[in-house]
Design a protein around this motif. Structure first.
Motif, PDB file in Angstrom:
ATOM      1  N   ALA A 144     -11.733  56.620  28.078  1.00 38.30           N
ATOM      2  CA  ALA A 144     -10.298  57.073  27.030  1.00 38.30           C
ATOM      3  C   ALA A 144      -9.410  56.369  27.545  1.00 38.30           C
ATOM      4  N   LYS A 145      -9.008  55.857  26.821  1.00 36.91           N
ATOM      5  CA  LYS A 145      -7.269  55.843  26.774  1.00 36.91           C
ATOM      6  C   LYS A 145      -6.668  56.755  25.944  1.00 36.91           C
ATOM      7  N   VAL A 146      -5.181  57.081  26.043  1.00 39.29           N
ATOM      8  CA  VAL A 146      -3.853  57.655  25.927  1.00 39.29           C
ATOM      9  C   VAL A 146      -4.397  58.515  24.348  1.00 39.29           C
ATOM     10  N   ALA A 147      -4.189  57.207  23.648  1.00 38.41           N
ATOM     11  CA  ALA A 147      -4.628  57.289  22.441  1.00 38.41           C
ATOM     12  C   ALA A 147      -5.677  57.848  21.593  1.00 38.41           C
ATOM     13  N   HIS A 148      -6.704  57.394  22.541  1.00 36.09           N
ATOM     14  CA  HIS A 148      -8.206  58.391  21.965  1.00 36.09           C
ATOM     15  C   HIS A 148      -8.087  59.586  22.337  1.00 36.09           C
ATOM     16  N   LEU A 149      -7.170  60.418  22.874  1.00 32.84           N
ATOM     17  CA  LEU A 149      -7.478  62.430  23.194  1.00 32.84           C
ATOM     18  C   LEU A 149      -7.288  62.433  21.196  1.00 32.84           C
ATOM     19  N   LEU A 150      -5.933  61.419  21.237  1.00 32.26           N
ATOM     20  CA  LEU A 150      -5.465  61.279  19.427  1.00 32.26           C
ATOM     21  C   LEU A 150      -6.341  61.713  19.059  1.00 32.26           C
ATOM     22  N   ALA A 151      -7.847  61.150  18.556  1.00 33.80           N
ATOM     23  CA  ALA A 151      -7.776  59.924  18.124  1.00 33.80           C
ATOM     24  C   ALA A 151      -9.138  61.420  17.042  1.00 33.80           C
ATOM     25  N   PRO A 152      -8.772  61.130  15.692  1.00 34.53           N
ATOM     26  CA  PRO A 152      -9.807  62.262  15.072  1.00 34.53           C
ATOM     27  C   PRO A 152     -10.994  61.307  14.910  1.00 34.53           C
ATOM     28  N   GLY A 153     -12.320  61.655  14.892  1.00 31.21           N
ATOM     29  CA  GLY A 153     -13.546  60.692  15.205  1.00 31.21           C
ATOM     30  C   GLY A 153     -14.051  60.120  16.024  1.00 31.21           C
ATOM     31  N   TYR A 154     -13.586  60.230  17.223  1.00 27.77           N
ATOM     32  CA  TYR A 154     -13.271  59.723  18.445  1.00 27.77           C
ATOM     33  C   TYR A 154     -15.486  60.294  18.875  1.00 27.77           C
ATOM     34  N   GLY A 155     -15.820  61.145  18.673  1.00 35.55           N
ATOM     35  CA  GLY A 155     -16.787  61.312  18.522  1.00 35.55           C
ATOM     36  C   GLY A 155     -18.121  61.024  17.418  1.00 35.55           C
ATOM     37  N   ASN A 156     -17.720  59.943  16.517  1.00 35.66           N
ATOM     38  CA  ASN A 156     -18.401  60.189  15.107  1.00 35.66           C
ATOM     39  C   ASN A 156     -19.326  58.914  15.624  1.00 35.66           C
ATOM     40  N   PRO A 157     -20.293  59.005  15.419  1.00 34.45           N
ATOM     41  CA  PRO A 157     -22.004  58.523  16.267  1.00 34.45           C
ATOM     42  C   PRO A 157     -21.679  57.354  15.464  1.00 34.45           C
ATOM     43  N   ALA A 158     -20.976  57.107  13.747  1.00 30.89           N
ATOM     44  CA  ALA A 158     -21.396  55.743  12.572  1.00 30.89           C
ATOM     45  C   ALA A 158     -20.016  55.444  12.734  1.00 30.89           C
ATOM     46  N   GLY A 159     -19.118  55.355  14.589  1.00 24.83           N
ATOM     47  CA  GLY A 159     -18.045  54.509  14.550  1.00 24.83           C
ATOM     48  C   GLY A 159     -18.046  53.926  16.136  1.00 24.83           C
ATOM     49  N   LEU A 160     -19.147  53.836  16.640  1.00 21.57           N
ATOM     50  CA  LEU A 160     -20.035  53.201  17.581  1.00 21.57           C
ATOM     51  C   LEU A 160     -20.193  51.410  16.853  1.00 21.57           C
ATOM     52  N   PRO A 161     -19.523  50.751  18.355  1.00 22.08           N
ATOM     53  CA  PRO A 161     -18.426  51.119  19.271  1.00 22.08           C
ATOM     54  C   PRO A 161     -17.350  50.961  18.727  1.00 22.08           C
ATOM     55  N   ALA A 162     -16.698  50.530  17.892  1.00 17.34           N
ATOM     56  CA  ALA A 162     -15.667  50.465  17.697  1.00 17.34           C
ATOM     57  C   ALA A 162     -15.030  51.167  17.875  1.00 17.34           C
ATOM     58  N   THR A 163     -14.376  52.250  16.891  1.00 15.18           N
ATOM     59  CA  THR A 163     -13.700  53.650  16.624  1.00 15.18           C
ATOM     60  C   THR A 163     -14.218  54.814  17.894  1.00 15.18           C
ATOM     61  N   ARG A 170     -21.661  63.209  22.600  1.00 14.53           N
ATOM     62  CA  ARG A 170     -22.737  63.553  22.799  1.00 14.53           C
ATOM     63  C   ARG A 170     -21.620  65.211  23.030  1.00 14.53           C
ATOM     64  N   PHE A 171     -20.521  65.257  22.878  1.00 10.69           N
ATOM     65  CA  PHE A 171     -20.326  67.238  23.150  1.00 10.69           C
ATOM     66  C   PHE A 171     -19.008  67.305  22.104  1.00 10.69           C
ATOM     67  N   ALA A 172     -18.251  66.312  20.949  1.00  9.49           N
ATOM     68  CA  ALA A 172     -17.238  66.748  20.362  1.00  9.49           C
ATOM     69  C   ALA A 172     -18.019  68.218  18.727  1.00  9.49           C
ATOM     70  N   SER A 173     -17.161  68.115  18.351  1.00  9.03           N
ATOM     71  CA  SER A 173     -17.627  69.663  17.722  1.00  9.03           C
ATOM     72  C   SER A 173     -17.967  69.227  16.445  1.00  9.03           C
ATOM     73  N   SER A 174     -17.872  68.252  15.953  1.00  7.94           N
ATOM     74  CA  SER A 174     -18.056  67.842  14.881  1.00  7.94           C
ATOM     75  C   SER A 174     -17.376  65.979  14.842  1.00  7.94           C
ATOM     76  N   SER A 175     -17.811  65.166  13.852  1.00  6.74           N
ATOM     77  CA  SER A 175     -17.909  64.010  14.071  1.00  6.74           C
ATOM     78  C   SER A 175     -16.980  63.245  13.598  1.00  6.74           C
ATOM     79  N   SER A 176     -15.626  64.866  12.708  1.00  4.93           N
ATOM     80  CA  SER A 176     -14.225  64.309  12.306  1.00  4.93           C
ATOM     81  C   SER A 176     -13.185  64.918  13.445  1.00  4.93           C
ATOM     82  N   THR A 177     -13.261  65.142  14.400  1.00  7.23           N
ATOM     83  CA  THR A 177     -12.732  66.298  15.179  1.00  7.23           C
ATOM     84  C   THR A 177     -11.965  65.254  16.775  1.00  7.23           C
ATOM     85  N   SER A 178     -10.835  66.134  17.304  1.00 10.36           N
ATOM     86  CA  SER A 178     -10.710  64.688  18.487  1.00 10.36           C
ATOM     87  C   SER A 178     -10.688  65.637  19.474  1.00 10.36           C
TER      88      SER A 178
END
Length: 519
Positions: A144-163, A170-178
Motif C-alpha cells: 500500500a501507498k498513502v493514496a491506497h489507504l483512502l481508495a474505495p474498492g481497494y479490497g474489491n477482487p474484481a479490481g485485481l491487479p490494477a486497483t 482477504r479482510f475488507a468488510s466489503s468490495s467498496s470499502t477503503s
C-alpha cells in the motif's frame, strides 16, 4: 550466478554478546503501567507491509505474530488495552498461488553455501474473504501507498491487479470499502500510522526504471504526497476528536541491506580465471587480454571525447566495478563506432560495440546495487556480440537500468539523489502534519541510520545492526525486519507514545523474538 553467501564466521558473530549499556535507555519497566493521557481500549494500526509483519519476502503467520503493532498492543493491554486481531494467513509459507504471490524466503545450503531460496511447498492461503472473523485491528496492507489507504474498492477482487490489493481483498468488510473506512468503523481510541515507504521504495527497488514512479510531492489528493497524506491524517484525526495517535516517518533506502549488501565493486578477480586448475597466471592473462582488447581501447576513445571516467581498467587485486547502462549520459555510440572502425575493427563488430557501450559506464561508490541483482551478475545475456567466456551481465555487458540505482556521476545527480530528495520532502510533510494534529511522532529514519552504523544498538548485551542476516534485525528480503527488528521498531513507538501522552508502557525485549532462521 552470484550467490548471497553467509559465512560461518558471520554466523558466529551473530551470537556474540557485549557488555555495553543498552541503547534503550528510556525504559519504564520499574514504574507502574498507566495509559497517561491516552486511551488504549481500542488500538488500530494502519500502514503497509512493515505494519503487517511482512518478512522474508512474504506475509506468513509467524511473522504476523511478531508484527510491531502486535507487540505494542500486548503492552497496551497492561494499561487497559483491548483485543488486537490480525488477518492471519493460512500457513507459514506465505504464498498465495491464485494471485501469483510466491512463498517466503528461507536459508538453504546451495552448492555448499547458505543462500536465500523460496520455501518449498504450495501455499494454502487463498483470496477468500475472512472479514467474518474480524474486524481486524492490524490494518497493515503489503504494497500500500498513502493514496491506497483512502481508495474505495481497494479490497474489491474484481479490481485485481490494477486497483485492488490481494491482501486487503482477504479482510475488507466489503468490495467498496477503503482501509481507512474499515479502521474508523471500529471507533478506535488510539491509532498508529506508518505509511509512505512504498511511495518511494517501489521506484528504488526497481532501479528507477520508470515502472514504479516516485509519488509526486505536489498534486491533488490521490496524486501528490503532501495533499494525500494531509487528507489521510485529517480523516483519521478530524478536528475536535479525542482520539490519540502516533505517526512515523520514512527511512532512507541507503539504510537498508537491500541496497547495502552488494558492494559497488562486487566482481572478484577470480571471476576471470578460466584455467581448470585455477591458476592465478591464467586469471591475470585474461584480465590483461580484456584490458587490452576491450576496456583499454574504450577508455582511450572516451578519453579523447572528454568522457574517460566512464570506463576503468580491470583490477587483478581487488573487487571490480560493474558495467552498467546510464541513460542520463550522452549517447556516444556513433563516435565509438567510428573510432573503432578507424582502428581496424570490422564495421559490424564496431557497430555492435558502439551500440553496447554508447551509454555504458563502470559503477562508482555512489551507485547502489540492489540485493536482487545478485541473481543477475555473471549470467550470460542473449546478444550477437560475444566476448566469451566473459560476456556476462556486469562484466562486459552493461546491467540494465532496473538492476542498479544510479548515484551521482561526474557531479550530476542520479536516481539515488532523486529518492533521497523525495524521502526528505515526504518526511518534512509527515512531521509537519503530526505537529499540526498534536500527535506523537517517531523518527524511524534516524533509528534506521543508527541501526545501519557500525556500532548499531544494544539490548541486554546483544548488539543489533542493519547488516544483512547477521545483524539480526533484517530478514532475507533485505527490506523487511525480523521479529527482533520489529521489536526495535515497537520500542521506538512505545518511547514516543510515553513521551507524548505521559503513559508508562514498558518496552519489549528484542532478544525474546526471532531472527533469521538457519537450517
Amino acid at each position: 550466478m552470484k550467490k548471497i553467501i553467509i559465512s560461518t564466521f558471520a554466523i558466529s558473530a551473530l551470537l556474540f554478546t557485549t557488555s555495553c549499556e543498552d541503547d534503550f535507555d528510556t525504559d519504564v519497566k520499574d514504574i507502574p503501567v498507566t495509559a497517561g493521557e491516552a486511551n488504549f481500549s481500542k488500538y488500530v494500526s494502519l500502514g503497509n507491509s512493515l505494519t503487517s509483519g511482512y518478512r522474508d519476502n512474504a506475509l506468513y503467520i509467524d511473522g504476523q505474530n511478531e508484527s510491531y503493532p502486535s507487540m505494542i498492543a500486548q503492552q497496551m493491554k497492561l494499561a487497559g488495552g483491548g483485543e488486537f486481531k490480525q488477518p492471519l494467513m493460512a500457513d507459514n509459507l506465505g504464498g498465495i498461488p491464485s494471485a501469483g504471490i510466491p512463498n517466503k524466503k528461507i536459508l538453504a545450503v546451495v552448492a555448499g553455501s547458505l543462500a536465500p531460496v523460496d520455501a518449498p511447498g504450495t501455499g494454502t492461503t487463498t483470496l477468500a474473504n475472512i472479514y467474518s472473523a474480524g474486524p481486524y485491528q492490524n490494518m497493515g496492507v503489503p504494497g500500500a501507498k498513502v493514496a491506497h489507504l483512502l481508495a474505495p474498492g481497494y479490497g474489491n477482487p474484481a479490481g485485481l491487479p490494477a486497483t485492488a490489493n490481494p491482501y486487503f481483498v482477504r479482510f475488507a468488510s466489503s468490495s467498496s470499502t477503503s482501509v481507512v473506512a474499515d479502521a474508523l468503523a471500529q471507533n478506535p481510541t488510539f491509532l498508529s500510522l506508518w505509511i509512505g515507504n512504498n511511495d518511494v521504495l517501489g521506484y528504488a527497488t526497481s532501479g528507477g526504471d520508470g515502472s514504479n514512479p516516485i509519488t509526486p510531492v505536489d498534486g491533488s489528493v490521490g496524486v501528490g504526497f503532501n495533499s494525500t497524506y494531509t487528507a489521510l491524517v485529517n480523516t483519521l484525526f478530524p478536528n475536535g476528536t479525542t482520539r490519540k495517535g502516533i505517526v512515523a516517518n520514512i527511512p532512507n533506502v541507503t539504510s537498508i541491506p537491500f541496497f547495502t549488501r552488494v558492494p559497488y565493486n562486487p566482481i572478484p578477480p577470480e571471476r576471470f580465471n578460466t584455467a581448470p586448475t585455477g591458476s592465478p597466471s591464467n586469471q591475470n592473462a585474461n584480465i590483461d587480454a580484456l584490458n587490452t582488447q576491450v576496456f583499454g581501447p574504450l577508455k582511450q576513445i572516451l578519453t579523447a571525447l572528454g568522457q574517460g571516467s566512464r570506463i576503468q581498467l580491470l583490477s587483478k587485486t581487488q573487487g571490480n566495478l560493474v558495467l552498467l547502462k546510464d541513460e542520463s549520459l550522452t549517447n556516444l555510440s556513433a563516435q565509438i563506432t567510428t573510432a573503432l572502425v578507424s582502428a581496424g575493427v570490422p564495421v559490424q563488430q564496431a557497430g555492435l560495440m558502439g551500440q553496447l557501450y554508447g551509454q555504458a559506464r563502470h559503477s562508482t561508490d555512489q551507485d547502489l546495487i540492489p540485493l536482487t541483482t545478485s541473481s543477475v551478475l555473471g549470467t550470460t545475456p542473449s546478444s550477437p556480440l560475444a566476448i566469451a567466456p566473459f560476456d556476462k551481465y556486469g562484466t562486459t555487458y552493461p546491467l540494465e537500468d532496473k538492476h542498479v540505482l544510479r548515484g551521482k556521476f561526474n557531479g550530476v545527480n542520479g536516481e539515488v539523489e532523486e529518492v533521497l530528495t523525495a524521502t526528505a520532502a515526504f518526511n518534512a510533510t509527515i512531521k509537519s502534519v503530526a505537529d499540526s494534529k498534536n500527535l506523537a511522532f517517531v523518527d524511524m529514519n534516524a533509528k534506521m541510520i543508527e541501526l545501519n552504523s557500525k556500532s548499531g544498538i544494544v539490548w541486554n548485551g546483544v548488539r543489533y545492526t542493519a547488516t544483512f542476516v547477521t545483524g539480526g534485525t533484517f530478514s532475507l528480503d533485505g527490506v523487511h525486519l525480523t521479529g527482533r527488528g520489529y521489536a526495535v521498531v515497537a520500542n521506538e513507538f512505545i518511547k514516543a507514545i510515553n513521551a507524548k501522552y505521559k503513559s508508562t508502557l514498558p518496552q519489549v525485549d528484542p532478544n525474546k523474538y526471532s531472527g533469521v532462521k538457519f537450517p
